[in-house]
Design a protein around this motif. Structure first.
Motif, short mmCIF file in Angstrom:
data_model
loop_
_atom_site.label_atom_id
_atom_site.label_comp_id
_atom_site.label_asym_id
_atom_site.label_seq_id
_atom_site.Cartn_x
_atom_site.Cartn_y
_atom_site.Cartn_z
N SER A 1 4.02 15.13 -4.04
CA SER A 1 3.26 14.62 -3.00
C SER A 1 4.53 13.72 -2.01
CB SER A 1 2.32 13.82 -3.50
OG SER A 1 1.98 12.93 -2.50
N ARG A 2 4.11 13.70 -0.92
CA ARG A 2 4.93 12.73 -0.08
C ARG A 2 4.36 11.53 -0.24
NH1 ARG A 2 4.85 17.25 3.21
NH2 ARG A 2 6.83 18.46 3.52
N GLN A 3 4.94 10.48 -0.25
CA GLN A 3 4.59 9.11 -0.10
C GLN A 3 5.23 8.18 0.94
OE1 GLN A 3 5.54 6.40 -3.39
NE2 GLN A 3 7.58 7.58 -3.76
N LYS B 1 0.82 -1.12 -0.01
CA LYS B 1 -0.12 -0.09 -0.15
C LYS B 1 0.70 1.18 0.17
CE LYS B 1 -3.95 2.47 2.32
NZ LYS B 1 -4.79 2.28 3.12
N TYR B 2 0.64 2.13 -1.15
CA TYR B 2 1.18 3.48 -1.14
C TYR B 2 0.37 4.36 -0.78
CZ TYR B 2 5.13 1.31 -3.71
OH TYR B 2 6.15 0.48 -4.37
N HIS B 3 0.72 5.34 0.15
CA HIS B 3 -0.22 6.64 0.39
C HIS B 3 0.51 7.73 -0.13
CE1 HIS B 3 -3.27 8.85 2.61
NE2 HIS B 3 -2.29 9.72 3.27
N TYR B 4 -0.36 8.50 -0.90
CA TYR B 4 0.25 10.00 -1.12
C TYR B 4 -0.06 11.30 -0.41
CZ TYR B 4 1.35 6.71 -4.91
OH TYR B 4 1.81 5.57 -5.65
N SER B 5 0.36 11.90 0.18
CA SER B 5 0.14 13.32 0.98
C SER B 5 -1.05 14.24 -0.03
CB SER B 5 1.16 14.19 1.36
OG SER B 5 1.85 14.76 0.56
N ARG B 6 -0.80 14.13 -1.26
CA ARG B 6 -1.61 14.90 -2.20
C ARG B 6 -1.73 13.98 -3.26
NH1 ARG B 6 1.13 20.91 -2.62
NH2 ARG B 6 -0.53 21.31 -3.67
N PRO B 7 -2.77 14.24 -3.93
CA PRO B 7 -3.44 13.45 -5.19
C PRO B 7 -2.22 13.43 -6.22
CG PRO B 7 -5.15 15.20 -4.70
CD PRO B 7 -3.97 15.44 -3.89
N VAL B 8 -1.92 12.18 -6.75
CA VAL B 8 -1.08 12.02 -7.83
C VAL B 8 -1.69 11.48 -8.93
CG1 VAL B 8 0.90 11.74 -6.23
CG2 VAL B 8 -0.36 9.87 -7.13
N LYS B 9 -1.14 11.44 -10.03
CA LYS B 9 -1.85 10.66 -11.39
C LYS B 9 -0.77 10.11 -12.26
CE LYS B 9 -1.52 15.22 -14.15
NZ LYS B 9 -2.27 16.15 -14.81
N GLU B 10 -1.18 9.49 -13.21
CA GLU B 10 -0.32 8.86 -14.33
C GLU B 10 0.55 7.85 -13.58
OE1 GLU B 10 1.05 11.28 -17.64
OE2 GLU B 10 -0.58 12.45 -17.36
N SER B 11 0.11 7.14 -12.51
CA SER B 11 1.14 6.10 -11.86
C SER B 11 1.10 4.83 -12.79
CB SER B 11 0.36 5.77 -10.68
OG SER B 11 1.00 4.79 -10.11
N VAL B 12 2.64 4.78 -13.01
CA VAL B 12 3.00 3.93 -13.83
C VAL B 12 3.86 2.46 -13.27
CG1 VAL B 12 4.13 2.82 -15.84
CG2 VAL B 12 3.04 5.12 -16.22
N ASN B 13 3.48 1.49 -12.95
CA ASN B 13 4.09 0.27 -12.18
C ASN B 13 4.51 -1.06 -12.92
OD1 ASN B 13 3.16 1.90 -9.42
ND2 ASN B 13 1.54 2.07 -10.74
N GLN B 14 5.08 -1.84 -12.13
CA GLN B 14 5.49 -2.89 -12.67
C GLN B 14 5.41 -4.01 -11.44
OE1 GLN B 14 9.56 -4.65 -14.45
NE2 GLN B 14 8.37 -3.77 -15.98
N ILE B 15 4.95 -5.25 -11.64
CA ILE B 15 4.82 -6.14 -10.15
C ILE B 15 5.52 -7.49 -10.60
CG2 ILE B 15 2.97 -4.92 -9.09
CD1 ILE B 15 1.10 -6.67 -10.42
N ARG B 16 6.20 -7.97 -9.59
CA ARG B 16 6.53 -9.21 -9.69
C ARG B 16 6.35 -10.04 -8.42
NH1 ARG B 16 10.34 -6.30 -12.28
NH2 ARG B 16 11.28 -7.09 -14.30
N VAL C 1 14.71 8.48 -0.70
CA VAL C 1 14.23 9.77 -1.44
C VAL C 1 15.21 10.20 -2.57
CG1 VAL C 1 13.52 12.11 -0.70
CG2 VAL C 1 13.17 10.29 0.98
N SER C 2 14.76 10.35 -3.65
CA SER C 2 15.51 10.84 -4.69
C SER C 2 15.61 12.33 -4.84
CB SER C 2 14.75 10.35 -6.08
OG SER C 2 13.66 11.08 -6.38
N GLU C 3 16.52 12.83 -5.72
CA GLU C 3 16.54 14.40 -5.54
C GLU C 3 15.42 14.91 -6.13
OE1 GLU C 3 19.12 16.27 -4.90
OE2 GLU C 3 20.06 14.54 -3.91
N THR C 4 14.44 14.36 -7.12
CA THR C 4 13.34 14.78 -7.63
C THR C 4 12.23 14.85 -6.40
OG1 THR C 4 13.47 13.80 -9.70
CG2 THR C 4 11.27 14.46 -9.25
N GLU C 5 12.32 13.87 -5.54
CA GLU C 5 11.34 13.94 -4.40
C GLU C 5 11.84 14.92 -3.41
OE1 GLU C 5 9.70 9.37 -4.20
OE2 GLU C 5 11.79 9.79 -3.63
#
Length: 316
Positions: A266-268, A11-26, A294-298
């Motif tokens: 957003s913070r996640q 479960k990911y929770h975001y402090s503000r709405p985000v969009k266009e989430s692209v994911n890969q699962i194994r 935490v990346s530089e973008t974050e």
């Protein structure tokens, strides 16, 4: 042949709405002669359409996207698996010379026999010298390396993360299953033994193994006459019918259960829940609030959020 019911919720929770989430699962257990997948249901919030494929390492994966704005993302996997692995591993006397002949004719084995470049080469060589593996069989070398990590490294949660390097683990000699797996990979590959990272679950029936009932990591080494054989340095045991395999790769990055990206400031936060149900009705549960890298973008997003919050307070 034990049967396990496993639930794995990310479960990911975001402090503000985000969009266009692209994911890969194994998160699809390997179907093989060692384990039979009796049932699996995967539900994802917003019900996106997954695109299934087999990756370079042979893992079953899926890509999906959530385009609309959202403040959480939940991936819920429920699987029933029967393990058919042996309780003991046959002892074989294959030599490193025999292994070298096989590697010369198999690019895949060659690729997995090359160690990572690290700074702590002297510390690693000291361990190899202490183990004195020159005249040991391949199987004996694998067992000796696993036993060394089990006895000389402390199992401590919370002091490492997925970005912790082998150099750092060798320095403080502590960590968790993924750290021990990475050190074992480095030791085996430094001696030319092909080895790969394994992600999965460990499902012992209340016998006190470290990592039981949770996501787990171990190593598979290629042993002539046996093939790929799993060994768990966290518990210093060969992987048998109580290890459920999800994916394999060169390291954790190739086996990450979930990874992805999104658009938005957003913070996640990330939490992982794992439940393992045993045949006797006992259920083992574990919840982890995962430390996010935490990346530089974050970091820039955090600065923008802090600036907006400060401006809002000044306007009040």
């Amino acid at each position: 042949m034990p049967v396990f019911k496993i639930q794995h919720v990310t479960k990911y929770h975001y402090s503000r709405p985000v969009k266009e989430s692209v994911n890969q699962i194994r998160i699809y257990p390997v179907a093989s002669a060692q384990q039979e997948i009796l049932q699996q249901d995967v539900t994802i919030s917003s019900d996106p359409e997954p695109f299934f494929f087999i990756d370079y390492w042979g893992n079953r994966c899926a890509d999906f996207s959530v385009l609309d704005a959202h403040t959480s993302l939940v991936i819920d996997s429920r699987v029933v698996v029967r393990t058919i692995g042996l309780e003991t591993i046959p002892d074989v006397n294959s030599s490193r010379e025999e292994l070298l002949t096989l590697i010369e004719n198999d690019f895949h084995l060659l690729e997995l026999s090359r160690p990572e470049e690290i700074k702590a080469t002297q510390a690693l060589q000291h361990i190899l010298d202490e183990l004195a593996c020159e005249h040991k069989t391949v199987m004996q070398i694998v067992e000796a390396c696993s036993a060394y990590i089990f006895s000389q490294f402390k199992y401590i949660k919370g002091i490492t993360n997925i970005e912790t390097t082998v150099d750092e683990i060798l320095q403080h000699r502590s960590g968790v299953c993924q750290d021990f797996a990475h050190v074992l990979l480095q030791l085996l590959r430094s001696m030319g033994i092909p080895s790969r990272y394994v992600s999965g679950y460990i499902c012992p029936n209340k016998n006190g193994m470290r990592g039981e009932g949770a996501t787990h990591a171990w190593v598979e080494a290629y042993i002539p006459q046996l093939g790929w054989s799993g060994i768990d340095p966290t518990n210093n045991v060969w992987a048998t019918s109580h290890h459920v395999k999800l994916a394999v790769g060169r390291n954790f990055n190739d086996c990450s259960p979930v990874k992805g990206t999104f658009k938005g400031i957003s913070r996640q936060t990330l939490s992982v829940y794992v439940s393992v149900g045993y045949e006797d009705g006992h259920v083992f549960e574990e919840v982890n609030d995962v430390q996010m890298i935490v990346s530089e973008t974050e970091k820039e997003a955090d600065r923008q959020l802090a600036l907006e919050e400060e401006q809002q307070q000044q306007q009040q």
